[in-house]
Motif scaffolding. Structure first.
Motif, mmCIF file in Angstrom:
data_model
loop_
_atom_site.group_PDB
_atom_site.id
_atom_site.type_symbol
_atom_site.label_atom_id
_atom_site.label_comp_id
_atom_site.label_asym_id
_atom_site.label_seq_id
_atom_site.Cartn_x
_atom_site.Cartn_y
_atom_site.Cartn_z
ATOM 1 N N THR A 165 -8.616 -4.149 1.023
ATOM 2 C CA THR A 165 -8.383 -3.578 2.355
ATOM 3 C C THR A 165 -6.907 -3.502 2.689
ATOM 4 O O THR A 165 -6.535 -3.002 3.751
ATOM 5 N N ASP A 166 -6.058 -3.989 1.788
ATOM 6 C CA ASP A 166 -4.615 -3.989 2.021
ATOM 7 C C ASP A 166 -4.009 -2.733 1.390
ATOM 8 O O ASP A 166 -3.999 -2.583 0.163
ATOM 9 N N ALA A 167 -3.525 -1.822 2.225
ATOM 10 C CA ALA A 167 -3.012 -0.539 1.725
ATOM 11 C C ALA A 167 -1.803 -0.731 0.820
ATOM 12 O O ALA A 167 -1.644 -0.020 -0.181
ATOM 13 N N SER A 168 -0.924 -1.677 1.144
ATOM 14 C CA SER A 168 0.258 -1.915 0.316
ATOM 15 C C SER A 168 -0.137 -2.438 -1.058
ATOM 16 O O SER A 168 0.431 -2.035 -2.080
ATOM 17 N N ALA A 169 -1.122 -3.345 -1.090
ATOM 18 C CA ALA A 169 -1.594 -3.861 -2.376
ATOM 19 C C ALA A 169 -2.188 -2.735 -3.213
ATOM 20 O O ALA A 169 -1.922 -2.630 -4.429
ATOM 21 N N LEU A 170 -2.977 -1.866 -2.587
ATOM 22 C CA LEU A 170 -3.596 -0.751 -3.310
ATOM 23 C C LEU A 170 -2.541 0.212 -3.831
ATOM 24 O O LEU A 170 -2.628 0.704 -4.967
ATOM 25 N N ASP A 171 -1.529 0.486 -3.024
ATOM 26 C CA ASP A 171 -0.467 1.391 -3.454
ATOM 27 C C ASP A 171 0.288 0.821 -4.656
ATOM 28 O O ASP A 171 0.566 1.539 -5.621
ATOM 29 N N ASN A 172 0.630 -0.470 -4.622
ATOM 30 C CA ASN A 172 1.308 -1.094 -5.763
ATOM 31 C C ASN A 172 0.430 -1.064 -7.014
ATOM 32 O O ASN A 172 0.921 -0.843 -8.121
ATOM 33 N N TYR A 173 -0.854 -1.275 -6.825
ATOM 34 C CA TYR A 173 -1.790 -1.245 -7.959
ATOM 35 C C TYR A 173 -1.831 0.143 -8.595
ATOM 36 O O TYR A 173 -1.713 0.280 -9.827
ATOM 37 N N LEU A 174 -1.993 1.176 -7.776
ATOM 38 C CA LEU A 174 -2.054 2.535 -8.314
ATOM 39 C C LEU A 174 -0.749 2.921 -9.001
ATOM 40 O O LEU A 174 -0.743 3.545 -10.068
ATOM 41 N N ARG A 175 0.362 2.555 -8.398
ATOM 42 C CA ARG A 175 1.655 2.856 -9.012
ATOM 43 C C ARG A 175 1.801 2.090 -10.333
ATOM 44 O O ARG A 175 2.317 2.619 -11.323
ATOM 45 N N GLY A 176 1.323 0.850 -10.356
ATOM 46 C CA GLY A 176 1.394 0.064 -11.583
ATOM 47 C C GLY A 176 0.593 0.668 -12.716
ATOM 48 O O GLY A 176 1.003 0.626 -13.881
ATOM 49 N N LEU A 177 -0.581 1.241 -12.389
ATOM 50 C CA LEU A 177 -1.402 1.873 -13.426
ATOM 51 C C LEU A 177 -0.651 3.008 -14.118
ATOM 52 O O LEU A 177 -0.834 3.246 -15.320
ATOM 53 N N SER A 178 0.178 3.721 -13.375
ATOM 54 C CA SER A 178 0.918 4.841 -13.971
ATOM 55 C C SER A 178 1.924 4.354 -15.007
ATOM 56 O O SER A 178 2.309 5.110 -15.902
#
Length: 660
Positions: free
Chosen positions: A391-404
């Motif tokens: 539910t944490d948007a910042s955590a999700l954004d870091n995760y998606l960026r990390g996958l790249s």
């Protein structure tokens, strides 16, 4: 289970959108929401009064259908007049929505309270052509308006419309100065003619009714002949496909095109599309191409026909993404590339941490559109696409960026990805997906020799993936990571168990088939390993070198040494420095009695690993079933590779005895 496509019909579609909604939200979020809802309620009342049906209100967009173009335009114009009046009488400096409206006609499908089809897409396109407070109408729809209506038509020209083959005429329509919008007709009773219905006033006048019916039929036949909804691409040819079509509906999910000016946001479109594709693999009713292969294409750069024929699929799901602070606006369109027509489209605007829940609804709609309504309830695994990973948007954004960064195949990017996963976990320590991705980053350091401390790093990978699975035992990526780690440790049975767990959640996951096929081969069942690895490559046609290498090895152990050579050469093309692929190719050539080629390939092995000895290498491969190890030793010796140091140079100490 019920199959079959929902029935289609012809309709006039109205699509409305709030211009400048983002600025309104930034000015006063709560007031903006209230005013937008008030405006859409006003529009819905106008639609209803003119015999239309409001099908959907989502965020800052509204969709409605009408049976008559005159009803659609009158409802739109009445609303625009009333909405402008409301804005002019509202308090100064308070946000009030300005609405753009597009109207088009075409064949649509209404199912599960959702309307899809080319008419919907075209109405959206014309809405985008409209100025705030204005209405833009498709030329063909404008031709069906009665001349008695007191309207002014401003011809906007022939417009190139994305997704449609030929330019389409567009008109901005307004009410004539000093005139009023005609009031709705009295309802009357309806009778049906095919998919059409007429009021009782026509029934009371047979001659008029006959003329009206003939006119409608003429219009419909003209539309069918012209087919304005046909898209821009040439349909794919099944006979030209690189792979046979699967036995169930198939599709590729393309990376979402970034509509923003910041290229640094490209990762969003790529990773969101990859996650949506993985959500779709949870449905056993669909065949979904792995993102590793579909990410090679973008809708703007490659023709749909080429995508379909190279990947062997019948459908393409594509779209766009734009970011506005914490909100993402996403559009999606599902296209049948064999028939050459749009099947379904949608647009939504949500905060990043709500997008994954929205994907669950999209998966449902794609399944309904391609397969038909599914009567049985969903399994626990099939409902997991509605899961929001954090539910944490910042955590999700870091995760998606990390996958790249995770899949970039170099040490620096792998370390950058790990840093981003750790940031995500700082924000949300219970983020299971981030734990699984972090474990893979540690494993990459070991597999690709990017660390001087492989054993502690592998232990750290194991500890991290255990956290992921403790948080979510059904997490496919977590079970995959656990399987990869077990395979690295040559714990073959454990790797097989983990791969099967991943497939129990995502039955269409290519990496899970590749892991299971590799581990099954090493356990002594090369025949089954070949089948599983071939399935993985079908799902991921542009497979990474590891797929080709492992399939070549399985074919070698299964006795198909000529086929093994082809896949091993492909692995070497993808990764020329891959020592194991050269070693297995040398063995396959030796087993095929191609002595000269085996000698040449053996020299490639020595050039990559100057100290290579068969016995030492087989020690590293100790997890392989013993009869396969014996087969390897015989084939490699037959190819002329040295088994011990004595055989190649008596002056070099033997690796096993230490003697000269």
């Amino acid at each position: 289970m019920a199959f079959g496509r929902p029935a289609s019909k012809f309709a006039f579609i109205l699509h409305a959108d709030v211009a400048g909604s983002t600025a309104m939200v930034h000015q006063d979020e709560h007031l903006a929401h209230e005013r937008i809802q008030s405006a859409f309620n006003l529009l819905s009342r106008a639609i209803s009064s003119y015999g239309g049906v409001t099908l959907e209100i989502r965020g800052d967009a509204l969709l409605a259908e009408f049976e008559k173009a005159s009803d659609a335009i009158c409802a739109a114009l009445v609303f625009q007049q009333n909405n402008v009046s409301e804005r002019e009488t509202s308090e100064n400096n308070t946000p009030w929505p300005r609405i753009r409206i597009g109207i088009a006609m075409g064949e649509v499908i209404v199912a599960d309270r959702t309307v899809t089809g080319a008419g919907v897409v075209l109405a959206q396109r014309f809405e985008q052509l409209a100025e705030p407070d204005c209405v833009v109408m498709q030329g063909a729809a404008r031709e069906s308006l009665p001349e008695r209506l007191p309207l002014e038509y401003s011809y906007l020209g022939e417009k190139e419309v994305k997704g449609f083959e030929r330019p389409i005429s567009a008109y901005q329509i307004s009410i004539q100065a000093g005139e009023n919008v005609p009031k709705p007709d009295s309802p009357g009773r309806f009778f049906r003619f095919g998919r059409w219905r007429f009021t009782s006033s026509l029934r009371s006048r047979p001659g008029v009714a006959g003329v009206a019916i003939a006119a409608v039929i003429a219009v419909v036949l003209a539309i069918i002949w012209w087919q304005p909804w046909h898209s821009t691409f040439t349909p794919a040819s099944v006979s030209q496909m690189s792979h046979p079509l699967p036995d169930r509906p198939s599709l590729a999910v393309l990376p979402l095109k970034n509509l923003g000016n910041d290229a640094d946001q490209d990762y969003l479109g790529e990773e969101l599309a990859a996650n949506l594709a993985r959500d779709l693999t949870r449905s056993s009713n669909l065949f979904v191409i792995d993102p590793d292969s579909s990410s090679r294409y973008t809708a703007s750069s490659v023709k749909h026909r080429r995508i379909a024929e190279e990947l062997g699929v019948g459908n393409v799901l594509e779209g766009t993404v734009s970011r506005d602070y914490e909100f993402l606006e996403i559009t999606l369109q599902l296209t049948d590339v064999i028939e050459g027509k749009s099947l379904w489209s949608t647009r939504f605007k949500e905060p990043l941490n709500d997008v994954f829940a929205q994907f669950g609804e999209i998966v449902d709609q794609v399944v309904i559109t391609l397969v038909g309504p599914v009567s049985e309830g969903k399994s626990e695994n099939e409902t997991r696409q509605h899961r929001t990973p954090t539910t944490d948007a910042s955590a999700l954004d870091n995760y998606l960026r990390g996958l790249s960064y995770l899949n970039a195949n170099n040490a620096a990017d792998n370390a950058r990805g790990r840093e981003l996963f750790l940031r995500a976990l700082d924000r949300d320590p219970d983020f299971a997906d981030a734990h699984a991705a972090l474990a893979l980053s540690y494993l990459n350091d070991v597999r690709y020799r990017w660390t001087d401390t492989p054993e502690p790093t592998l232990a750290q990978a194991r500890q991290t993936v255990d956290k992921a699975l403790a948080l979510d035992p059904l997490l496919a990526q977590g079970n995959l990571a656990a399987g990869y780690i077990a395979l690295q440790q040559m714990k073959i049975a454990e790797a097989i168990t983990s791969a099967r767990k991943a497939l129990s959640t995502n039955p269409g996951l290519a990496d899970a088939y590749a892991l299971l096929g590799t581990a099954t081969t090493l356990s002594g069942n090369a025949k089954e390993g070949v089948e599983l690895l071939e399935k993985a490559i079908r799902i991921n046609p542009f497979a990474p070198y590891s797929y080709e290498m492992n399939l070549g090895r399985a074919l070698f152990f299964d006795g198909s040494v000529i086929d093994a050579q082809a896949h091993l050469r492909r692995a070497i093309e993808l990764n020329p420095g891959l020592a194991d692929a050269h070693i297995y190719l040398t063995a396959a050539l030796g087993a095929a009695d191609d002595h000269d080629a085996a000698i040449v390939e053996g020299k490639q092995v020595i050039s990559i690993e100057p100290d290579f000895r068969i016995s030492n290498w087989l020690t590293r491969e100790q997890g392989i079933e013993s009869s396969y190890r014996d087969k390897l030793r015989v084939a490699l010796k037959k190819a002329g590779l040295p088994d011990t140091r004595k055989e190649s140079n008596p002056q070099v100490p033997d690796t096993e005895t230490g003697r000269k």
